[in-house]
Design a protein around this motif. Structure first.
Motif, PDB file in Angstrom:
ATOM      1  N   GLY A 385      64.888 106.557 145.989  1.00  0.00           N
ATOM      2  CA  GLY A 385      63.983 105.427 145.884  1.00  0.00           C
ATOM      3  C   GLY A 385      62.904 105.661 144.852  1.00  0.00           C
ATOM      4  O   GLY A 385      62.968 106.592 144.051  1.00  0.00           O
ATOM      5  N   PRO A 386      61.874 104.867 144.887  1.00  0.00           N
ATOM      6  CA  PRO A 386      60.799 104.959 143.889  1.00  0.00           C
ATOM      7  C   PRO A 386      59.897 106.169 144.115  1.00  0.00           C
ATOM      8  O   PRO A 386      59.928 106.806 145.161  1.00  0.00           O
ATOM      9  N   VAL A 387      59.078 106.446 143.105  1.00  0.00           N
ATOM     10  CA  VAL A 387      58.050 107.477 143.195  1.00  0.00           C
ATOM     11  C   VAL A 387      56.697 106.805 142.983  1.00  0.00           C
ATOM     12  O   VAL A 387      56.614 105.605 142.688  1.00  0.00           O
ATOM     13  N   GLY A 388      55.640 107.573 143.137  1.00  0.00           N
ATOM     14  CA  GLY A 388      54.317 107.006 142.914  1.00  0.00           C
ATOM     15  C   GLY A 388      54.168 106.459 141.513  1.00  0.00           C
ATOM     16  O   GLY A 388      54.722 106.994 140.558  1.00  0.00           O
ATOM     17  N   LYS A 389      53.419 105.371 141.381  1.00  0.00           N
ATOM     18  CA  LYS A 389      53.298 104.699 140.092  1.00  0.00           C
ATOM     19  C   LYS A 389      52.741 105.620 139.014  1.00  0.00           C
ATOM     20  O   LYS A 389      53.074 105.501 137.839  1.00  0.00           O
ATOM     21  N   GLU A 390      51.901 106.565 139.413  1.00  0.00           N
ATOM     22  CA  GLU A 390      51.290 107.448 138.421  1.00  0.00           C
ATOM     23  C   GLU A 390      52.303 108.407 137.791  1.00  0.00           C
ATOM     24  O   GLU A 390      52.034 109.005 136.750  1.00  0.00           O
ATOM     25  N   HIS A 391      53.498 108.559 138.437  1.00  0.00           N
ATOM     26  CA  HIS A 391      54.521 109.484 137.925  1.00  0.00           C
ATOM     27  C   HIS A 391      55.699 108.765 137.260  1.00  0.00           C
ATOM     28  O   HIS A 391      56.508 109.403 136.595  1.00  0.00           O
ATOM     29  N   ARG A 392      55.800 107.456 137.502  1.00  0.00           N
ATOM     30  CA  ARG A 392      57.044 106.759 137.130  1.00  0.00           C
ATOM     31  C   ARG A 392      57.357 106.839 135.644  1.00  0.00           C
ATOM     32  O   ARG A 392      58.459 107.213 135.247  1.00  0.00           O
ATOM     33  N   GLU A 393      56.418 106.483 134.813  1.00  0.00           N
ATOM     34  CA  GLU A 393      56.672 106.481 133.371  1.00  0.00           C
ATOM     35  C   GLU A 393      56.896 107.892 132.848  1.00  0.00           C
ATOM     36  O   GLU A 393      57.762 108.132 132.000  1.00  0.00           O
ATOM     37  N   GLU A 394      56.129 108.837 133.372  1.00  0.00           N
ATOM     38  CA  GLU A 394      56.227 110.232 132.910  1.00  0.00           C
ATOM     39  C   GLU A 394      57.602 110.829 133.190  1.00  0.00           C
ATOM     40  O   GLU A 394      58.241 111.408 132.305  1.00  0.00           O
TER      41      GLU A 394
END
Length: 739
Positions: A385-394
Motif C-alpha cells: 500500500g501507500p507510504v507517508g506523503k513525505e516519503h512518496r516522491e523520494e
C-alpha cells in the motif's frame, strides 16, 4: 506456480510470506479481540508493535528469498527474449465495451452511483504515488521507461499462465527449412499453452511464408519454361498442407481460449469496480470506526480474490483502487497508529524492493534483470500500500532511477544486438553478390551447370545461417536475395530449355534410325542391308542425349529391330557354313572337357594325352571367322596342361609352339605365318644384339679374377641369351617347314 511465486518462495508455496495488508489485518483482529470498545484502545499499542515487528521480519525474509532465487537462477540467457513483442497488442477488445486507448491515455476514472455520474477525479499513477495532478503529468513524461514494465504486467495480469511466454526458448527460425519450421510449430502446440506462443508463431509463420513463396515462384517459372500456361499452374506441397493444418489448430485453440476468458475478465472487472465503489462509500458512512475498518479489511480480501481483469483496464483500475485506499487511510484520523504502522511497513518493504532493483542494475544478465524488475514492480503495485506523503516522491524517484538504469542497460544490450544484426546484413550482402557473380558467369554445358547449382545451394544455406538482420531491412534484404536466386534460376532454366530443344531434335533423329532398322529387319538382301545396319548403329552412337523419359523406350525399340536382323543374318551364315559351325560346337565340347582333365603324373603318358587332344582339335578344322576366339582359349588351356608336366622347359615350349603354328596355318593365306616369321626374325636380332653387347663388356674384366661376382653375372646372362637364341632359331626352323 507463477514466476512471482518462485521468487517469493525459495522453499515452495507453503512458505509464501504475508503481504503487508494481511499482516495489518491480523493486527486489527488482535486489537478487536483484546479491546472490543474501541480500535484506539491503549491496550492495542502492544499488539501494534508486535505486528510491526512481524511485518518487518516477514518482509526481510521475503526479499532475501527474492535475492537468493535470483542468484541461483540460470545465467544462460543466450536466447533473446523479445519482451516488447506483443506487449501492447490486445487479443480481445475491452470486455466493458470502453475504448482501450482512452483508458491508457487518460488517468480519469468515471463511476456512477444511483444512476448519477460523479465528478471525474484525476488519479496519479500508483507507482508514483503523488496526489498532485501536475506531478503526475511530470512523472508521466519522465518515466516512460516504466510503461513497458506496466504494460507487460498488465498482460500477465489477464492470465497467470501468460508469464510462461517469457520462458519459451527463442530459436533461429530464419535458418530453418520448411519441414523444420513445421516441426517447431508442432512442438510449440504440444508443449506450450496456446496463449503464450504468439510471438513465436508469428515469426515461424512469416519465415514459412517467405520460403514457400520463393519455392512457389521457382516451381511456377519451371512450369512456364516447360511450355505451360500460367492459368494452368498448380503446385501442392505436403509440408504446406501440414503447416496450414497446424495454423488452423492454433487459431481455433486461441479463439476458444479468448472466448472462455472474456466472460471471466468482464465479471472480475465488474466485481473490482464494485469493491472500489464500496471503499469510496466507507468515508461517508455513519457507524463505529471499528466496524468500518473491519468492513474495509473484508473488501481488501475480496479484492485479492477477485481474479484477473482485461489488460487495458489493469493500470487504471489499480490506480483507482490505490487512490481510494489512500483516501480511506487519510480518513482514519482517529487511529493514526494503525495507519502509520502500515505506512512504515510499506516503506520498509519498498526500500527493500529498491535495494534489490539497485542490485539488478549492475547485473550483467540484462534479460534476467528485466524479468525480475517486472516482478518487483508488480509487488510494488499489487502487494504493498501507500507510504507517508513525505516519503512518496523520494522513494519513487529512487526506484525509478534504478528502473531507468536497468532499462538503459537493456537498451544498450539491444543496441549491441543491432550491431550484430548489421554485421549479419553485411554477410548477407556479400552472399547476394556471390550469387549474382555466379549468374554472370558463362555456363555452356550440363556439367558446369550442375556445379553451379551446387554452389547456389551452398550460398542459399549460408544466407540462412548468417542470422537475423535489422527489422527495417529484413524485407528488402529478402527481396534482393530472392531476386538474385530467381535470376540464377531463369538462366539455368533457359539453358535447360534450349538443351531440351536439342534433346527433342536428337529424339527425332533416333526415331528416323529406328524406322530404317524396322523397315529392313526382315530383308534377305544381306550383302546390301548388313552394311546399312552397321552404319545406323554407328550413327546412333554419335547422336547426343534425348529426353530421359524417352531414352529407354527408343533404345529398346532400336535394339530389338537390329537384333532381329542380325539374328537372321547369323542364322543364314550358319546355314551357309554349316561345317564351320559344327566344328565350333565340337571344339566347345573339347574345351569344356579340358576343365575336368586330370593328368596321371607320368610325363610321357601325359604328353601323349595332350598331343591326342591337340590332334583331335586340328582334325575338326576351321571355325567361323567371328568364332576364332575359341582358338586362343584352347591354346591357353593346353599351355596350362604342359606347365604341369615334369619335362624340359625348352621341349615343352617347342611342343606348345608347334600347336600354335597349326592354328596360324590357313588354307587360303599365309598372312598369319608371315607375321609370325617377321616377329621371330626380330626377336633373334634383338637377342644376338644383347649377346654382342655382353661379350663386349667382358673386355672390361680382362684382369679380373674368375670368381668376381660381376664377371659371373655377365657370363650367366650371356649363357641365358644364347639359350633363348637357340630356342628362337629352332622356332624359325619349324616355322619355315609350314610353308
Amino acid at each position: 506456480m507463477t514466476e512471482k511465486d518462485n521468487l517469493l518462495n525459495a522453499d515452495g508455496p507453503s512458505n509464501i510470506q504475508k503481504t503487508s495488508e494481511e499482516s495489518l489485518n491480523e493486527a486489527s483482529n488482535a486489537v478487536e479481540q483484546n479491546e472490543e470498545d474501541s480500535i484506539v484502545s491503549n491496550n492495542s499499542d502492544e499488539l501494534i508493535e508486535e505486528s510491526k515487528a512481524d511485518q518487518s521480519n516477514d518482509s526481510l525474509e521475503q526479499l532475501n528469498e527474492i535475492k537468493l532465487d535470483s542468484q541461483e537462477e540460470d545465467d544462460d540467457s543466450s536466447d533473446i527474449t523479445e519482451i516488447e513483442e506483443g506487449i501492447t497488442e490486445n487479443e480481445v477488445e475491452a470486455s466493458s465495451g470502453d475504448d482501450p486507448t482512452a483508458d491508457k491515455e487518460s488517468n480519469t476514472v468515471s463511476t456512477e452511483t444511483d444512476g448519477n455520474a460523479e465528478e471525474e477525479k484525476v488519479l496519479e499513477k500508483d507507482n508514483i504515488e503523488i496526489s498532485s495532478s501536475t506531478a503526475a503529468e511530470k512523472g508521466k513524461k519522465e518515466e516512460k521507461h516504466v510503461e513497458e514494465i506496466e504494460d507487460s504486467n498488465a498482460e500477465d495480469a489477464e492470465d497467470e499462465d501468460n508469464v510462461e511466454r517469457h520462458t519459451i526458448q527463442s530459436k533461429d527460425y530464419h535458418s530453418m527449412d520448411l519441414d523444420a519450421l513445421a516441426n517447431e510449430f508442432e512442438k510449440l502446440l504440444k508443449s506450450s499453452k496456446i496463449q503464450t506462443i504468439k510471438s513465436h508463431v508469428d515469426e515461424i509463420r512469416s519465415e514459412f511464408k517467405s520460403k514457400f513463396d520463393a519455392l512457389l515462384d521457382e516451381k511456377k517459372e519451371e512450369f512456364l519454361n516447360e511450355g505451360g500456361h500460367e492459368i494452368d499452374f498448380y503446385f501442392s506441397s505436403p509440408v504446406k498442407k501440414r503447416f496450414n493444418s497446424l495454423y488452423k489448430t492454433y487459431k481455433e485453440g486461441l479463439s476458444t481460449y479468448y472466448k472462455n476468458r472474456e466472460a471471466n475478465l468482464k465479471a472480475n472487472l465488474d466485481q473490482r469496480l464494485e469493491i472500489i465503489e464500496e471503499i469510496k462509500s466507507l468515508i461517508n458512512v455513519e457507524e463505529d470506526i471499528n466496524t468500518t475498518y473491519k468492513h474495509f479489511k473484508e473488501l481488501q480480501e475480496r479484492w485479492r480474490n477477485s481474479g484477473p481483469i482485461p489488460r487495458e483496464k489493469y493500470n487504471n483500475t489499480w490506480n483507482n483502487y490505490h487512490h481510494h485506499v489512500e483516501n480511506f487511510y487519510d480518513f482514519l484520523h482517529l487511529n493514526r497508529d494503525l495507519r502509520d504502522m502500515d505506512f512504515k511497513h510499506n516503506l520498509e518493504q519498498k526500500l527493500k524492493i529498491i535495494e534489490r532493483a539497485e542490485e539488478l542494475a549492475v547485473d550483467d544478465n540484462v534479460n534476467r534483470a528485466f524479468r525480475e524488475l517486472q516482478i518487483l514492480h508488480k509487488m510494488w503495485k499489487e502487494d504493498l500500500g501507500p507510504v507517508g506523503k513525505e516519503h512518496r516522491e523520494e522513494i519513487w524517484e529512487r526506484f525509478s532511477n534504478a528502473t531507468k538504469a536497468i532499462h538503459d542497460k537493456r537498451q544498450a544490450y539491444y543496441a549491441d544486438l543491432d550491431k550484430a544484426y548489421e554485421a549479419n546484413l553485411e554477410r548477407k550482402e556479400v552472399i547476394i553478390d556471390k550469387i549474382k557473380a555466379v549468374v554472370d558467369e558463362g555456363n555452356d554445358s550440363h556439367q558446369n551447370w550442375q556445379k553451379k547449382i551446387k554452389q547456389i545451394e551452398k550460398l542459399r544455406q549460408d544466407f540462412f545461417d548468417a542470422g537475423k538482420v535489422p527489422k527495417k531491412v529484413t524485407d528488402a534484404t529478402w527481396t534482393k536475395f530472392k531476386n538474385a536466386v530467381r535470376s540464377f534460376n531463369r538462366s539455368k532454366n533457359a539453358f535447360y530449355k534450349n538443351l531440351k530443344k536439342d534433346q527433342y531434335d536428337n529424339l527425332k533423329k533416333k526415331q528416323d534410325l529406328i524406322k530404317i532398322a524396322e523397315d529392313n529387319k526382315d530383308s534377305d538382301d544381306f550383302s546390301t542391308v548388313t552394311p546399312l545396319m552397321k552404319k545406323i548403329q554407328n550413327d546412333w552412337k554419335k547422336i547426343g542425349h534425348v529426353p530421359r523419359k524417352e531414352s529407354d523406350k527408343i533404345w529398346k525399340q532400336f535394339k530389338k529391330a537390329c537384333n532381329h536382323y542380325f539374328d537372321r543374318f547369323h542364322e543364314q551364315k550358319r546355314q551357309d557354313n554349316k561345317e564351320l559351325y559344327d566344328a565350333f560346337d565340337k571344339k566347345v565340347k573339347i574345351l569344356d572337357s579340358l576343365k575336368d582333365l586330370k593328368l596321371e603324373g607320368k610325363p610321357k603318358q601325359d604328353q601323349e594325352t595332350i598331343k591326342e587332344l591337340i590332334e583331335q582339335w586340328k582334325d575338326l578344322g576351321q571355325v567361323p571367322h567371328h568364332k576364332r576366339y575359341i582358338e586362343g582359349k584352347f591354346n591357353k588351356a593346353i599351355d596350362d596342361l604342359f606347365n604341369k608336366l615334369k619335362m624340359d622347359k625348352e621341349e615343352i615350349e617347342m611342343i606348345k609352339y608347334e600347336n600354335k603354328l597349326e592354328s596360324l596355318q590357313k588354307p587360303d593365306t599365309t598372312d598369319l605365318l608371315d607375321n609370325e616369321h617377321n616377329f621371330i626374325r626380330k626377336k633373334i636380332d634383338e637377342v644376338r644384339s644383347e649377346i654382342n653387347q655382353l661379350e663386349n663388356n667382358m673386355q672390361f674384366f680382362s684382369n679380373v679374377d674368375d670368381n668376381n661376382p660381376l664377371l659371373k653375372e655377365v657370363i650367366k646372362n650371356i649363357d641365358k641369351h644364347k639359350s633363348e637364341l637357340h630356342m628362337w632359331e629352332e622356332k624359325l626352323r619349324k616355322l619355315k617347314d609350314m610353308y
